[in-house]
Design a protein around this motif. Structure first.
Motif, PDB file in Angstrom:
ATOM      1  N   GLU A 131       5.301  68.458  13.347  1.00 15.23           N
ATOM      2  CA  GLU A 131       4.486  68.440  12.132  1.00 15.23           C
ATOM      3  C   GLU A 131       4.265  69.881  11.653  1.00 15.23           C
ATOM      4  O   GLU A 131       4.250  70.171  10.476  1.00 15.23           O
ATOM      5  CB  GLU A 131       3.142  67.788  12.463  1.00 15.23           C
ATOM      6  CG  GLU A 131       2.229  67.574  11.308  1.00 15.23           C
ATOM      7  CD  GLU A 131       0.922  66.969  11.790  1.00 15.23           C
ATOM      8  OE1 GLU A 131       0.761  65.752  11.633  1.00 15.23           O
ATOM      9  OE2 GLU A 131       0.092  67.715  12.355  1.00 15.23           O
ATOM     10  N   ARG A 132       4.089  70.772  12.641  1.00 16.42           N
ATOM     11  CA  ARG A 132       3.982  72.208  12.351  1.00 16.42           C
ATOM     12  C   ARG A 132       4.925  72.926  13.297  1.00 16.42           C
ATOM     13  O   ARG A 132       4.707  72.891  14.509  1.00 16.42           O
ATOM     14  CB  ARG A 132       2.564  72.727  12.616  1.00 16.42           C
ATOM     15  CG  ARG A 132       1.607  72.390  11.536  1.00 16.42           C
ATOM     16  CD  ARG A 132       0.211  72.873  11.883  1.00 16.42           C
ATOM     17  NE  ARG A 132      -0.751  72.268  10.978  1.00 16.42           N
ATOM     18  CZ  ARG A 132      -1.020  72.740   9.769  1.00 16.42           C
ATOM     19  NH1 ARG A 132      -0.433  73.831   9.348  1.00 16.42           N
ATOM     20  NH2 ARG A 132      -1.888  72.128   9.003  1.00 16.42           N
ATOM     21  N   SER A 133       5.944  73.558  12.749  1.00 11.72           N
ATOM     22  CA  SER A 133       6.948  74.171  13.618  1.00 11.72           C
ATOM     23  C   SER A 133       6.632  75.645  13.834  1.00 11.72           C
ATOM     24  O   SER A 133       6.262  76.342  12.884  1.00 11.72           O
ATOM     25  CB  SER A 133       8.324  74.048  12.964  1.00 11.72           C
ATOM     26  OG  SER A 133       9.308  74.587  13.810  1.00 11.72           O
TER      27      SER A 133
ATOM     28  N   GLY B  58       8.359  77.659  11.398  1.00 11.95           N
ATOM     29  CA  GLY B  58       8.138  77.322   9.992  1.00 11.95           C
ATOM     30  C   GLY B  58       9.306  76.574   9.358  1.00 11.95           C
ATOM     31  O   GLY B  58       9.477  76.586   8.146  1.00 11.95           O
ATOM     32  N   GLY B  59      10.122  75.931  10.186  1.00 14.26           N
ATOM     33  CA  GLY B  59      11.220  75.125   9.647  1.00 14.26           C
ATOM     34  C   GLY B  59      12.466  75.935   9.353  1.00 14.26           C
ATOM     35  O   GLY B  59      13.251  75.584   8.461  1.00 14.26           O
TER      36      GLY B  59
ATOM     37  N   ALA C 152      21.015  69.547   6.583  1.00 14.35           N
ATOM     38  CA  ALA C 152      20.060  69.378   7.683  1.00 14.35           C
ATOM     39  C   ALA C 152      18.992  70.477   7.635  1.00 14.35           C
ATOM     40  O   ALA C 152      17.798  70.218   7.806  1.00 14.35           O
ATOM     41  CB  ALA C 152      20.802  69.417   9.019  1.00 14.35           C
ATOM     42  N   PHE C 153      19.432  71.707   7.392  1.00 17.00           N
ATOM     43  CA  PHE C 153      18.507  72.842   7.325  1.00 17.00           C
ATOM     44  C   PHE C 153      17.488  72.624   6.198  1.00 17.00           C
ATOM     45  O   PHE C 153      16.286  72.788   6.386  1.00 17.00           O
ATOM     46  CB  PHE C 153      19.299  74.133   7.116  1.00 17.00           C
ATOM     47  CG  PHE C 153      18.447  75.372   7.142  1.00 17.00           C
ATOM     48  CD1 PHE C 153      18.270  76.087   8.322  1.00 17.00           C
ATOM     49  CD2 PHE C 153      17.810  75.816   5.992  1.00 17.00           C
ATOM     50  CE1 PHE C 153      17.469  77.222   8.348  1.00 17.00           C
ATOM     51  CE2 PHE C 153      17.004  76.939   6.012  1.00 17.00           C
ATOM     52  CZ  PHE C 153      16.842  77.653   7.186  1.00 17.00           C
ATOM     53  N   ASP C 154      18.007  72.238   5.043  1.00 17.29           N
ATOM     54  CA  ASP C 154      17.117  72.036   3.886  1.00 17.29           C
ATOM     55  C   ASP C 154      16.107  70.922   4.166  1.00 17.29           C
ATOM     56  O   ASP C 154      14.946  71.010   3.781  1.00 17.29           O
ATOM     57  CB  ASP C 154      17.938  71.698   2.637  1.00 17.29           C
ATOM     58  CG  ASP C 154      18.715  72.912   2.139  1.00 17.29           C
ATOM     59  OD1 ASP C 154      18.429  74.038   2.596  1.00 17.29           O
ATOM     60  OD2 ASP C 154      19.624  72.727   1.305  1.00 17.29           O
ATOM     61  N   ALA C 155      16.575  69.872   4.834  1.00 18.84           N
ATOM     62  CA  ALA C 155      15.682  68.739   5.125  1.00 18.84           C
ATOM     63  C   ALA C 155      14.581  69.169   6.088  1.00 18.84           C
ATOM     64  O   ALA C 155      13.412  68.801   5.929  1.00 18.84           O
ATOM     65  CB  ALA C 155      16.481  67.572   5.707  1.00 18.84           C
TER      66      ALA C 155
ATOM     67  N   ASP D  89       7.193  71.578   1.555  1.00 14.61           N
ATOM     68  CA  ASP D  89       6.475  70.527   0.814  1.00 14.61           C
ATOM     69  C   ASP D  89       5.015  70.494   1.239  1.00 14.61           C
ATOM     70  O   ASP D  89       4.121  70.377   0.426  1.00 14.61           O
ATOM     71  CB  ASP D  89       7.105  69.161   1.077  1.00 14.61           C
ATOM     72  CG  ASP D  89       8.454  69.047   0.375  1.00 14.61           C
ATOM     73  OD1 ASP D  89       8.792  69.980  -0.370  1.00 14.61           O
ATOM     74  OD2 ASP D  89       9.150  68.041   0.595  1.00 14.61           O
ATOM     75  N   ALA D  90       4.777  70.658   2.563  1.00 12.24           N
ATOM     76  CA  ALA D  90       3.406  70.590   3.071  1.00 12.24           C
ATOM     77  C   ALA D  90       2.590  71.762   2.521  1.00 12.24           C
ATOM     78  O   ALA D  90       1.431  71.601   2.150  1.00 12.24           O
ATOM     79  CB  ALA D  90       3.410  70.622   4.597  1.00 12.24           C
TER      80      ALA D  90
END
Ligand SMILES: N[C@@H](CCC(=O)N[C@@H](CS)C(=O)NCC(=O)O)C(=O)O
Length: 216
Positions: free
Chosen positions: A9-11, A14-15, A202-205, A212-213
């Motif tokens: 939920e929180r990486s 930061g993704g 995959a990276f973008d997702a 988005d959050a």
């Protein structure tokens, strides 16, 4: 049935592609399999519902009907077995690709993870500065061997396979360490992986979860 995976939920990054749901997303994208994502908090990861899926309280997991899997390597292997395109048809080439999948997670990734643990989990220990060169040397030993074997080939063993997903993703954790600069063919190998449209999707997702959050 659309499989569901779990992701942070929180990486911590930061993704930016380092969390291991990335390798599963990449495999799904390579084979064109849609998937759903259930985001889990650090607290929820250690609670019974998630521990039933992942005994060590980690992500990613994979659910499809009655089947629940954990370990990113096993999940990527499962996807590769269920769909064409990530493992060779020839039995011997397939067995070699599977060897490389194990090599990525069992031989190359562990010393890389040691560096991460030292930097982010043990950086305040009095011995961490002394240990750093030892850990880096262990990584260099593995990368030298990998670099020698890869040579000027595009992928680990013939055509791109699930093994390349796991290997590229394991190596990516060294980004920013400077170590990869010592191995131009490995840097080029990683760049080839990242240039694949499936990697980018995959990276973008994964990144979208966090952007988005933060905007929403
Ligand atoms: N060997 C496992 C490692 C899984 C793992 O370390 N996941 C990390 C995210 S990339 C995690 O959940 N960390 C939180 C924790 O261990 O508490 C796999 O490949 O799936």
């Amino acid at each position: 049935m659309t499989p569901t995976i779990t992701a942070f939920e929180r990486s911590p990054d930061g993704g930016k592609g380092l969390a291991r749901d990335m390798r599963v997303r990449w495999a799904f994208e390579e084979v064109g399999q849609p998937y759903d994502v259930r985001l889990v908090s650090f607290k929820a990861m250690k609670e019974p519902a998630h521990l039933a899926r992942q005994p060590f309280g980690q992500i990613p997991t994979y659910e499809e009907g009655d089947l629940v899997l954990f370990e990113s390597g096993a999940i990527v292997f499962h996807i590769a077995e269920r769909h064409a395109g990530l493992l060779p048809d020839d039995a011997n080439a397939r067995a070699r690709a599977i060897s490389w999948m194990f090599a990525a997670v069992a031989t190359v990734e562990p010393p890389i993870l040691e560096l991460q643990t030292l930097r982010f989990g043990e950086g305040d220990k009095p011995w961490s500065e002394q240990r750093l060169p030892l850990v880096k040397d262990r990584i260099r030993a593995r990368l030298s061997e990998l670099s020698a074997r890869l040579g000027d080939a595009d992928w680990l063993d013939g055509a791109f396979s699930a093994a390349d997903i796991l290997m590229v993703h394991a190596l990516l954790r060294l980004s920013g360490s400077g170590i990869l600069d010592e191995y131009p063919n490995l840097s080029a190998y990683i760049a080839r992986g990242q240039a694949r449209p499936a990697y980018k999707r995959a990276f973008d997702a994964q990144l979208a979860v966090f952007t988005d959050a933060s905007t929403g």
